[in-house]
Design a protein around this motif. Structure first.
Motif, mmCIF file in Angstrom:
data_model
loop_
_atom_site.group_PDB
_atom_site.id
_atom_site.type_symbol
_atom_site.label_atom_id
_atom_site.label_comp_id
_atom_site.label_asym_id
_atom_site.label_seq_id
_atom_site.Cartn_x
_atom_site.Cartn_y
_atom_site.Cartn_z
ATOM 1 N N GLY A 246 33.920 28.795 -20.754
ATOM 2 C CA GLY A 246 34.986 29.649 -21.254
ATOM 3 C C GLY A 246 36.380 29.078 -21.072
ATOM 4 N N ARG A 247 36.465 27.832 -20.603
ATOM 5 C CA ARG A 247 37.783 27.220 -20.389
ATOM 6 C C ARG A 247 38.386 26.735 -21.703
ATOM 7 N NH1 ARG A 247 35.102 24.266 -15.474
ATOM 8 N NH2 ARG A 247 33.837 23.479 -17.177
ATOM 9 N N ALA A 248 39.696 26.895 -21.869
ATOM 10 C CA ALA A 248 40.412 26.190 -22.934
ATOM 11 C C ALA A 248 40.400 24.703 -22.570
ATOM 12 C CB ALA A 248 41.842 26.697 -23.038
ATOM 13 N N LEU A 249 40.471 23.847 -23.591
ATOM 14 C CA LEU A 249 40.340 22.409 -23.341
ATOM 15 C C LEU A 249 41.702 21.740 -23.240
ATOM 16 C CD1 LEU A 249 37.512 22.040 -25.943
ATOM 17 C CD2 LEU A 249 37.229 21.698 -23.475
ATOM 18 N N LYS A 250 41.843 20.857 -22.262
ATOM 19 C CA LYS A 250 43.050 20.035 -22.179
ATOM 20 C C LYS A 250 42.702 18.693 -22.826
ATOM 21 C CE LYS A 250 46.809 19.017 -19.212
ATOM 22 N NZ LYS A 250 47.323 18.698 -17.910
ATOM 23 N N VAL A 251 43.437 18.323 -23.864
ATOM 24 C CA VAL A 251 43.102 17.102 -24.612
ATOM 25 C C VAL A 251 44.164 16.039 -24.352
ATOM 26 C CG1 VAL A 251 42.558 16.148 -26.889
ATOM 27 C CG2 VAL A 251 42.006 18.535 -26.370
ATOM 28 N N HIS A 252 43.717 14.846 -23.987
ATOM 29 C CA HIS A 252 44.619 13.738 -23.662
ATOM 30 C C HIS A 252 44.487 12.660 -24.744
ATOM 31 C CE1 HIS A 252 44.929 15.416 -19.552
ATOM 32 N NE2 HIS A 252 43.635 15.642 -19.678
ATOM 33 N N LYS A 253 45.595 12.269 -25.306
ATOM 34 C CA LYS A 253 45.564 11.230 -26.347
ATOM 35 C C LYS A 253 45.482 9.846 -25.704
ATOM 36 C CE LYS A 253 48.318 14.034 -29.522
ATOM 37 N NZ LYS A 253 49.625 14.244 -30.167
ATOM 38 N N ILE A 254 44.536 9.048 -26.162
ATOM 39 C CA ILE A 254 44.397 7.662 -25.694
ATOM 40 C C ILE A 254 44.698 6.750 -26.877
ATOM 41 C CG2 ILE A 254 42.839 5.921 -24.729
ATOM 42 C CD1 ILE A 254 43.461 8.222 -22.784
ATOM 43 N N VAL A 255 45.642 5.866 -26.674
ATOM 44 C CA VAL A 255 46.097 4.982 -27.745
ATOM 45 C C VAL A 255 44.924 4.188 -28.344
ATOM 46 C CG1 VAL A 255 46.561 3.099 -26.118
ATOM 47 C CG2 VAL A 255 47.843 3.230 -28.229
ATOM 48 N N LEU A 256 45.011 3.902 -29.622
ATOM 49 C CA LEU A 256 44.059 2.992 -30.276
ATOM 50 C C LEU A 256 44.696 1.615 -30.410
ATOM 51 C CD1 LEU A 256 42.748 5.396 -33.032
ATOM 52 C CD2 LEU A 256 41.249 4.039 -31.546
ATOM 53 N N PRO A 257 43.895 0.544 -30.450
ATOM 54 C CA PRO A 257 44.483 -0.762 -30.766
ATOM 55 C C PRO A 257 44.912 -0.811 -32.233
ATOM 56 C CG PRO A 257 42.097 -0.923 -30.673
ATOM 57 C CD PRO A 257 42.443 0.491 -30.265
ATOM 58 N N GLN A 258 45.669 -1.812 -32.588
ATOM 59 C CA GLN A 258 45.972 -2.027 -34.003
ATOM 60 C C GLN A 258 44.659 -2.159 -34.771
ATOM 61 O OE1 GLN A 258 49.193 -2.104 -35.283
ATOM 62 N NE2 GLN A 258 49.488 -1.354 -33.190
ATOM 63 N N PRO A 259 44.637 -1.798 -36.053
ATOM 64 C CA PRO A 259 43.390 -2.010 -36.811
ATOM 65 C C PRO A 259 42.927 -3.468 -36.700
ATOM 66 C CG PRO A 259 44.920 -0.668 -38.078
ATOM 67 C CD PRO A 259 45.678 -1.138 -36.853
ATOM 68 N N LEU A 260 41.651 -3.660 -36.400
ATOM 69 C CA LEU A 260 41.082 -4.995 -36.214
ATOM 70 C C LEU A 260 40.013 -5.214 -37.282
ATOM 71 C CD1 LEU A 260 40.583 -4.917 -32.319
ATOM 72 C CD2 LEU A 260 42.422 -6.026 -33.588
ATOM 73 N N ALA A 261 39.917 -6.447 -37.777
ATOM 74 C CA ALA A 261 38.939 -6.754 -38.833
ATOM 75 C C ALA A 261 38.209 -8.053 -38.501
ATOM 76 C CB ALA A 261 39.646 -6.868 -40.178
ATOM 77 N N HIS A 262 37.028 -8.202 -39.067
ATOM 78 C CA HIS A 262 36.291 -9.459 -38.933
ATOM 79 C C HIS A 262 37.083 -10.578 -39.595
ATOM 80 C CE1 HIS A 262 32.251 -7.884 -37.701
ATOM 81 N NE2 HIS A 262 32.692 -6.805 -38.315
ATOM 82 N N THR A 263 37.253 -11.717 -38.912
ATOM 83 C CA THR A 263 37.857 -12.874 -39.558
ATOM 84 C C THR A 263 36.779 -13.590 -40.387
ATOM 85 O OG1 THR A 263 37.294 -14.411 -37.790
ATOM 86 C CG2 THR A 263 39.388 -13.199 -37.567
ATOM 87 N N ALA A 264 37.248 -14.488 -41.255
ATOM 88 C CA ALA A 264 36.286 -15.253 -42.071
ATOM 89 C C ALA A 264 35.388 -16.088 -41.172
ATOM 90 C CB ALA A 264 37.049 -16.132 -43.055
ATOM 91 N N GLU A 265 35.970 -16.665 -40.137
ATOM 92 C CA GLU A 265 35.159 -17.507 -39.241
ATOM 93 C C GLU A 265 34.119 -16.667 -38.505
ATOM 94 O OE1 GLU A 265 37.007 -19.099 -35.786
ATOM 95 O OE2 GLU A 265 35.132 -20.127 -35.312
ATOM 96 N N GLU A 266 34.531 -15.492 -38.074
ATOM 97 C CA GLU A 266 33.575 -14.626 -37.363
ATOM 98 C C GLU A 266 32.434 -14.198 -38.284
ATOM 99 O OE1 GLU A 266 36.723 -12.688 -34.157
ATOM 100 O OE2 GLU A 266 36.369 -11.697 -36.072
ATOM 101 N N ALA A 267 32.785 -13.800 -39.491
ATOM 102 C CA ALA A 267 31.743 -13.347 -40.422
ATOM 103 C C ALA A 267 30.798 -14.500 -40.762
ATOM 104 C CB ALA A 267 32.386 -12.786 -41.686
ATOM 105 N N ASP A 268 31.363 -15.702 -40.853
ATOM 106 C CA ASP A 268 30.559 -16.861 -41.233
ATOM 107 C C ASP A 268 29.587 -17.278 -40.129
ATOM 108 O OD1 ASP A 268 30.014 -18.793 -43.241
ATOM 109 O OD2 ASP A 268 30.937 -20.303 -41.913
#
Ligand code: KQY
Length: 352
Positions: A246-268
């Motif tokens: 029955g408790r109300a929720l305390k929500v804490h924001k945790i930062v996200l990193p910058q958007p990250l993507a697979h590099t061509a070398e990683e995918a290869d």
């Protein structure tokens, strides 16, 4: 199901090797997994399951404190294929053995076959000599749920209501399964997880409990990022909810990193295979600091070589001040589609 901050007797992991998911024959990923295992071993005994072919290599690369066992699997996601451990009113530990379909079966699943993965929970329960509840007819992965240990389950609609998991069940019927297997009393449903998460929005990348009544939520202030709207919807939803007590929720924001993507070398560096999810250069990865493990006084947290790494570590340290925050470089794990929470499964201490 006890909360993750409850005392743990060990943590289970699996050893990565499949070259169609881990680049360069999984050698960089094995290095990252070994660092995660060693960091956990400072706090909690670790067991790593490995294939017969990788036994010698894993023994040589893992910290000597780690117990290495031969245990077949299709990949290395102990959170999702290992048992979800539960404790009864007398302290007896048992394992829930969820039916597993590789995050979507033949309708968007990530690889096939997945038969060895689907045996992992049973094998672990047999190794430990504990009873097991098999959820035949109900598909779930451990990364799709978080609990507060006091009757509240946190999950996402994106995953649990997806047509590739349990299309025969409606929301109420899925809730009934969670009540049955986890002893849950209240289910909290975030609309979505992290954008482009190939698990269909697992909760363990998006939000988790850090104490009863308190939730850490992945967050970006960047309104141009599609992630922002997902975070905002989760925030709005949680503000209006109460937990099982029955408790109300305390929500804490945790930062996200910058958007990250697979590099061509990683995918290869990844083998091309018809039966596995393709990796393409430029594809966004579901990077999130929320994908951390709590284990006996430690938080084992991913780092991405991003300016937000330190901010996230500080935010989590503030939320769990009795815990030591240890950050591990985890891009190589992220490249495989998950992170520290996804590759670990904690086993709670029981009572005889
Ligand atoms: O994040 C997870 N819980 C598992 C991700 C699996 C990715 C398989 N490529």
């Amino acid at each position: 199901m006890p909360a993750e901050w409850s005392p743990q007797s060990q943590v289970w992991m699996l050893w990565p090797e499949r070259p169609d998911n881990w680049r360069y024959g999984a050698k960089p990923a094995q290095g990252a997994f070994a660092k995660v295992a060693a960091a956990i071993a400072d706090h909690t005994p670790v067991t790593v399951g490995v294939s017969a072919d990788q036994f010698e290599n894993a023994c040589a690369r893992l910290d000597p404190r780690v117990r290495v066992l031969e245990l077949s699997a299709n990949d290395a996601w102990a959170r999702d294929v290992g048992p979800t451990f539960v404790v009864d009113g007398h302290g007896g530990v048992r394992g829930v053995d969820w039916q597993f379909n590789a995050w979507g079966g033949l309708a968007g699943g990530l690889y096939q076959p997945w038969n060895r993965d689907d045996q992992v929970a049973e094998k672990i329960c047999r190794i430990e000599g504990i009873d097991r509840y098999r959820s035949d007819g109900f598909v779930l992965e451990g990364g799709a749920i978080h609990v507060d240990g006091e009757g509240t389950v946190l999950t996402t609609e994106e995953c649990l209501l997806h047509s590739n998991r349990n299309p025969q069940l409606n929301r109420a019927q899925i809730e009934a399964q969670l009540r049955l297997y986890l002893g849950a009393e209240k289910i909290l449903w975030l609309p979505e997880g992290i954008v482009d998460d190939e698990t269909n929005g697992h909760i363990d990348n998006m939000a988790c409990f850090v104490a009863p009544g308190q939730i850490a939520l992945a967050w970006t202030d960047n309104v141009d990022d599609p992630q922002h709207a997902c975070c905002q919807r989760a925030w709005d939803y949680l503000q209006a909810q109460r937990d099982a007590r029955g408790r109300a929720l305390k929500v804490h924001k945790i930062v996200l990193p910058q958007p990250l993507a697979h590099t061509a070398e990683e995918a290869d560096g990844i083998d091309i295979a018809r039966n596995a999810w393709p990796r393409r250069a430029g594809a966004r990865m579901a990077a999130s600091y929320i994908n951390f493990l709590i284990s006996n006084g430690a938080l084992i947290v991913p780092a991405f070589d991003d300016p937000a790494d330190q901010i996230a570590a500080n935010q989590l340290a503030d939320l769990m001040p009795n815990h030591q925050v240890i950050q591990i470089p985890c891009r190589e794990i992220l490249l495989g589609g998950g992170n520290i929470h996804c590759i670990t499964q904690q086993q709670p201490v029981g009572r005889a």
